[in-house]
Design a protein around this motif. Sequence first.
Motif, PDB file in Angstrom:
ATOM      1  N   LEU A 574       6.342  -3.189  -3.974  1.00  0.00           N
ATOM      2  CA  LEU A 574       6.482  -1.728  -3.978  1.00  0.00           C
ATOM      3  C   LEU A 574       5.854  -1.121  -2.722  1.00  0.00           C
ATOM      4  CD1 LEU A 574       7.514   0.754  -5.489  1.00  0.00           C
ATOM      5  CD2 LEU A 574       5.370   0.801  -6.776  1.00  0.00           C
ATOM      6  N   ASN A 575       4.675  -1.629  -2.358  1.00  0.00           N
ATOM      7  CA  ASN A 575       4.029  -1.115  -1.142  1.00  0.00           C
ATOM      8  C   ASN A 575       4.858  -1.408   0.105  1.00  0.00           C
ATOM      9  OD1 ASN A 575       1.793   0.129  -2.349  1.00  0.00           O
ATOM     10  ND2 ASN A 575       0.627  -1.794  -2.407  1.00  0.00           N
ATOM     11  N   ALA A 576       5.406  -2.612   0.149  1.00  0.00           N
ATOM     12  CA  ALA A 576       6.207  -2.973   1.332  1.00  0.00           C
ATOM     13  C   ALA A 576       7.494  -2.141   1.369  1.00  0.00           C
ATOM     14  CB  ALA A 576       6.547  -4.466   1.300  1.00  0.00           C
ATOM     15  N   TYR A 577       8.099  -1.916   0.199  1.00  0.00           N
ATOM     16  CA  TYR A 577       9.322  -1.114   0.141  1.00  0.00           C
ATOM     17  C   TYR A 577       9.043   0.310   0.615  1.00  0.00           C
ATOM     18  CZ  TYR A 577      13.358   1.405  -1.699  1.00  0.00           C
ATOM     19  OH  TYR A 577      14.461   2.215  -1.806  1.00  0.00           O
ATOM     20  N   HIS A 578       7.945   0.866   0.125  1.00  0.00           N
ATOM     21  CA  HIS A 578       7.591   2.232   0.513  1.00  0.00           C
ATOM     22  C   HIS A 578       7.215   2.320   1.987  1.00  0.00           C
ATOM     23  CE1 HIS A 578       6.907   4.082  -3.741  1.00  0.00           C
ATOM     24  NE2 HIS A 578       8.126   4.252  -3.301  1.00  0.00           N
ATOM     25  N   ALA A 579       6.522   1.298   2.488  1.00  0.00           N
ATOM     26  CA  ALA A 579       6.145   1.312   3.913  1.00  0.00           C
ATOM     27  C   ALA A 579       7.404   1.271   4.775  1.00  0.00           C
ATOM     28  CB  ALA A 579       5.238   0.125   4.217  1.00  0.00           C
ATOM     29  N   ARG A 580       8.368   0.463   4.341  1.00  0.00           N
ATOM     30  CA  ARG A 580       9.619   0.355   5.101  1.00  0.00           C
ATOM     31  C   ARG A 580      10.393   1.674   5.054  1.00  0.00           C
ATOM     32  NH1 ARG A 580      14.627  -2.562   2.636  1.00  0.00           N
ATOM     33  NH2 ARG A 580      16.186  -1.726   4.073  1.00  0.00           N
ATOM     34  N   ALA A 581      10.479   2.284   3.869  1.00  0.00           N
ATOM     35  CA  ALA A 581      11.185   3.564   3.741  1.00  0.00           C
ATOM     36  C   ALA A 581      10.522   4.605   4.658  1.00  0.00           C
ATOM     37  CB  ALA A 581      11.173   4.030   2.290  1.00  0.00           C
ATOM     38  N   ARG A 582       9.189   4.631   4.629  1.00  0.00           N
ATOM     39  CA  ARG A 582       8.450   5.617   5.438  1.00  0.00           C
ATOM     40  C   ARG A 582       8.727   5.393   6.918  1.00  0.00           C
ATOM     41  NH1 ARG A 582       3.566   4.662   3.196  1.00  0.00           N
ATOM     42  NH2 ARG A 582       2.987   3.245   4.875  1.00  0.00           N
ATOM     43  N   LYS A 583       8.650   4.129   7.327  1.00  0.00           N
ATOM     44  CA  LYS A 583       8.830   3.802   8.755  1.00  0.00           C
ATOM     45  C   LYS A 583      10.247   4.161   9.217  1.00  0.00           C
ATOM     46  CE  LYS A 583       8.413  -0.177  11.861  1.00  0.00           C
ATOM     47  NZ  LYS A 583       9.651  -0.984  11.871  1.00  0.00           N
ATOM     48  N   ASP A 590      12.207  16.262   9.083  1.00  0.00           N
ATOM     49  CA  ASP A 590      11.436  17.400   9.557  1.00  0.00           C
ATOM     50  C   ASP A 590       9.974  17.198   9.141  1.00  0.00           C
ATOM     51  OD1 ASP A 590      11.072  19.032   6.817  1.00  0.00           O
ATOM     52  OD2 ASP A 590      13.062  18.097   6.918  1.00  0.00           O
ATOM     53  N   ALA A 591       9.063  17.947   9.787  1.00  0.00           N
ATOM     54  CA  ALA A 591       7.629  17.717   9.580  1.00  0.00           C
ATOM     55  C   ALA A 591       7.174  17.858   8.116  1.00  0.00           C
ATOM     56  CB  ALA A 591       6.816  18.631  10.501  1.00  0.00           C
ATOM     57  N   PRO A 592       7.577  18.922   7.395  1.00  0.00           N
ATOM     58  CA  PRO A 592       7.105  19.033   6.005  1.00  0.00           C
ATOM     59  C   PRO A 592       7.602  17.880   5.116  1.00  0.00           C
ATOM     60  CG  PRO A 592       8.084  21.119   6.755  1.00  0.00           C
ATOM     61  CD  PRO A 592       8.357  20.110   7.809  1.00  0.00           C
ATOM     62  N   THR A 593       8.864  17.485   5.301  1.00  0.00           N
ATOM     63  CA  THR A 593       9.390  16.382   4.489  1.00  0.00           C
ATOM     64  C   THR A 593       8.666  15.083   4.846  1.00  0.00           C
ATOM     65  OG1 THR A 593      11.533  17.497   4.507  1.00  0.00           O
ATOM     66  CG2 THR A 593      11.517  15.239   3.733  1.00  0.00           C
ATOM     67  N   LYS A 594       8.394  14.914   6.131  1.00  0.00           N
ATOM     68  CA  LYS A 594       7.675  13.717   6.582  1.00  0.00           C
ATOM     69  C   LYS A 594       6.297  13.650   5.915  1.00  0.00           C
ATOM     70  CE  LYS A 594       8.147  13.152  11.032  1.00  0.00           C
ATOM     71  NZ  LYS A 594       7.883  13.122  12.482  1.00  0.00           N
ATOM     72  N   ARG A 595       5.624  14.793   5.860  1.00  0.00           N
ATOM     73  CA  ARG A 595       4.296  14.834   5.208  1.00  0.00           C
ATOM     74  C   ARG A 595       4.418  14.503   3.726  1.00  0.00           C
ATOM     75  NH1 ARG A 595       3.245  19.185   8.564  1.00  0.00           N
ATOM     76  NH2 ARG A 595       3.921  20.728   7.020  1.00  0.00           N
ATOM     77  N   TRP A 596       5.448  15.068   3.096  1.00  0.00           N
ATOM     78  CA  TRP A 596       5.660  14.787   1.671  1.00  0.00           C
ATOM     79  C   TRP A 596       5.908  13.289   1.461  1.00  0.00           C
ATOM     80  CZ3 TRP A 596       9.611  12.481  -0.977  1.00  0.00           C
ATOM     81  CH2 TRP A 596       9.504  12.513  -2.387  1.00  0.00           C
ATOM     82  N   LEU A 597       6.743  12.702   2.323  1.00  0.00           N
ATOM     83  CA  LEU A 597       7.081  11.278   2.182  1.00  0.00           C
ATOM     84  C   LEU A 597       5.837  10.401   2.337  1.00  0.00           C
ATOM     85  CD1 LEU A 597       9.212   9.040   1.848  1.00  0.00           C
ATOM     86  CD2 LEU A 597       9.573   9.114   4.326  1.00  0.00           C
ATOM     87  N   LYS A 598       4.963  10.800   3.250  1.00  0.00           N
ATOM     88  CA  LYS A 598       3.741  10.014   3.473  1.00  0.00           C
ATOM     89  C   LYS A 598       2.916   9.944   2.186  1.00  0.00           C
ATOM     90  CE  LYS A 598      -0.026   9.488   6.705  1.00  0.00           C
ATOM     91  NZ  LYS A 598      -0.995  10.236   7.512  1.00  0.00           N
ATOM     92  N   GLU A 599       2.814  11.075   1.516  1.00  0.00           N
ATOM     93  CA  GLU A 599       2.061  11.092   0.246  1.00  0.00           C
ATOM     94  C   GLU A 599       2.808  10.367  -0.869  1.00  0.00           C
ATOM     95  OE1 GLU A 599       0.675  14.883  -1.262  1.00  0.00           O
ATOM     96  OE2 GLU A 599       0.129  15.446   0.799  1.00  0.00           O
ATOM     97  N   ALA A 600       4.124  10.519  -0.866  1.00  0.00           N
ATOM     98  CA  ALA A 600       4.932   9.904  -1.932  1.00  0.00           C
ATOM     99  C   ALA A 600       4.954   8.390  -1.837  1.00  0.00           C
ATOM    100  CB  ALA A 600       6.361  10.455  -1.875  1.00  0.00           C
ATOM    101  N   THR A 601       4.627   7.875  -0.648  1.00  0.00           N
ATOM    102  CA  THR A 601       4.708   6.421  -0.443  1.00  0.00           C
ATOM    103  C   THR A 601       3.334   5.823  -0.169  1.00  0.00           C
ATOM    104  OG1 THR A 601       5.181   6.804   1.896  1.00  0.00           O
ATOM    105  CG2 THR A 601       7.082   6.509   0.448  1.00  0.00           C
ATOM    106  N   VAL A 602       2.300   6.510  -0.657  1.00  0.00           N
ATOM    107  CA  VAL A 602       0.933   6.042  -0.415  1.00  0.00           C
ATOM    108  C   VAL A 602       0.737   4.665  -1.068  1.00  0.00           C
ATOM    109  CG1 VAL A 602      -0.074   7.141  -2.476  1.00  0.00           C
ATOM    110  CG2 VAL A 602      -1.459   6.858  -0.409  1.00  0.00           C
ATOM    111  N   LYS A 603      -0.064   3.843  -0.428  1.00  0.00           N
ATOM    112  CA  LYS A 603      -0.297   2.475  -0.934  1.00  0.00           C
ATOM    113  C   LYS A 603      -0.991   2.533  -2.305  1.00  0.00           C
ATOM    114  CE  LYS A 603      -1.956  -1.916   0.790  1.00  0.00           C
ATOM    115  NZ  LYS A 603      -3.277  -2.462   0.911  1.00  0.00           N
TER     116      LYS A 603
END
Length: 604
Positions: A574-583, A590-603
């Motif tokens: 799950l962590n690797a999947y989320h890290a890949r999605a984030r990357k 856009d910046a707000p969505t990027k910030r949201w994604l970072k939190e949504a994919t936290v390790k």
Amino acid sequence: MFESLFQSFTETADPSQGGARLGLLREELRKRGLQGFIVPRADEQQNEYVPPGAERLAWLTGFTGSAGLAIVLGDRAGVFIDGRYTIQVREQVDVRVFTPVAIAQTSPEAWIEAHASKAERIGYDPALHTPGQVRRLKEAATNAGAVLVGVEDNPLDAVWADRPQAPLAPVRLHPKRFAGENAARKLKRIGEALTRVDGLVVSDPHAVAWAFNIRGQDVAHTPLPLAFALIAKGRRPVLYVEPRKLDAAVRAALESLADIAEPAQLARDLATMGEEGLRLRFDASTASAKLVHALEGAGGTADLGVDPIALMKARKNSAELKGARAAHLRDGVAMTRFLAWFAQASKGGKLTEIAAAQALETFRRETGKLKDVSFPSISGAGPNSALPHYRVSEASNRTIAKGMFLIDSGAQYEDGTTDITRTLAVGRPSAEMRDRFTRVLKGHIAIARAIFPKGTSGAQIDALARVPLWQAGLDFDHGTGHGVGSYLSVHEGPQRISKMGMTALEPGMILSNEPGYYKAGAWGIRIENLIVVQKAYVNGAERDMLDFETLTLAPIDLALVDVKLLSVEEKSWLNAYHARARKELSPLLDAPTKRWLKEATVKI
Ligand code: ZN
Ligand code: ZN
């Protein structure tokens, strides 16, 4: 979306007309010396989505489900439906004139045996049934002492005054950069695959589209031109397509590959080949009895079986896989924008299922590449999410309240077809919701991480998705995964992960991975990504091994995950999947969505 679960909508349905239309049909039948008639929800190619002029079942009865059948007899008429449509059929048909019949309890054959009268002549349109269907219906009629009679032209069409014309959407060439192989080479390969027969009747329009690298817009959600083909040894292939669908450039390109003929010419050509005593392969699941009879009636031999194109089409080449990855990245951006938007929009408690589905479609449209949604979105809140086949309507539209929300949707892009389900917490989920969600996730991860020897079928791995549910005395009642086409149908065979999935999984096959859990009347869960079979590299392996690459890129709601239930390996997946999605997604957000994604994919 699931295998065999799809919905279709038609404007022609009108429950209040049922009695009058049945009367018109019976009068027409009388003129033709018939007492009964069979009306399937089918077109001449057994399509999933049919053109409006083929919605005969809906026109006659009002029932708009994606599967069903009406049998009209002299003194009664039954509408046969499966478990998905038990409620819908009662809302849509006039039950005073049509009796809803649950197909799981009473098959059409058993019903004919019970209700047809002696010597009753029951008509059917051979263009709308496969030979297998006709054989079973014929047996049933014979057992009842009745007679099943094939008609030349459909009596229902004769009384359907404003029946829509056949679609004439333009045919487009599917470019080599997406198809990865030119049509001439495909046609050669198909010819070489024909053994023990003199030719192949291509009756599945998906197979025609793949073989000739063409796409169209004759039906909803699948970019199909309705067309047939005949590929015979020692002859030029023939493409049977309405010529008005072809502009000069497309016609010229296709004429370099094949002769072009009107679809109506196919039966005549089959009769000619029958006179020559030829043996032709027909696809048993899409070829009509009419076509088979045309060959056999003239002395030829019909070899009913599988269309070899199905397996060729299922194994995607590197260009198609490259397209699929690009399509999924683009779709992941739209999906992530939707998820970030939903996290805010659902807070007020006013958001509805329809508004959510429309928002997601808007995000997909904003990619600038959306051709169509790949099926009508399943957008369900609360108890509606517990209906795996739910389709939101104005009448059923619920406000998304605290609990869970499920959205299953997909897109058609020229480079690939997508299908994704996410289940989202609204407010604080209960411990039971988190337990069930995590079990579904464990099943999803088990498929995503599976390594299996070459030759393994989908049926052999289906249980991997269920074990975490089985351990708690739970299960789900649909397949784990269906095949998916390349800018074609979101439901493609023969590959599938289900108890019925006998086809060996091969590199390049795209499938869904969509275990679920449904608590009737309360809520439902499904987690769906598309995956592609690839060669696996296992240290010290003694066999050729395969595994999956996950194509879909979008976060999985961590608020619903009970981390204690996950193993170390599951957590790291799950962590690797989320890290890949984030990357992969972040540079496109856009910046707000990027910030949201970072939190949504936290390790975790
Ligand atoms: Zn889906
Ligand atoms: Zn699906």
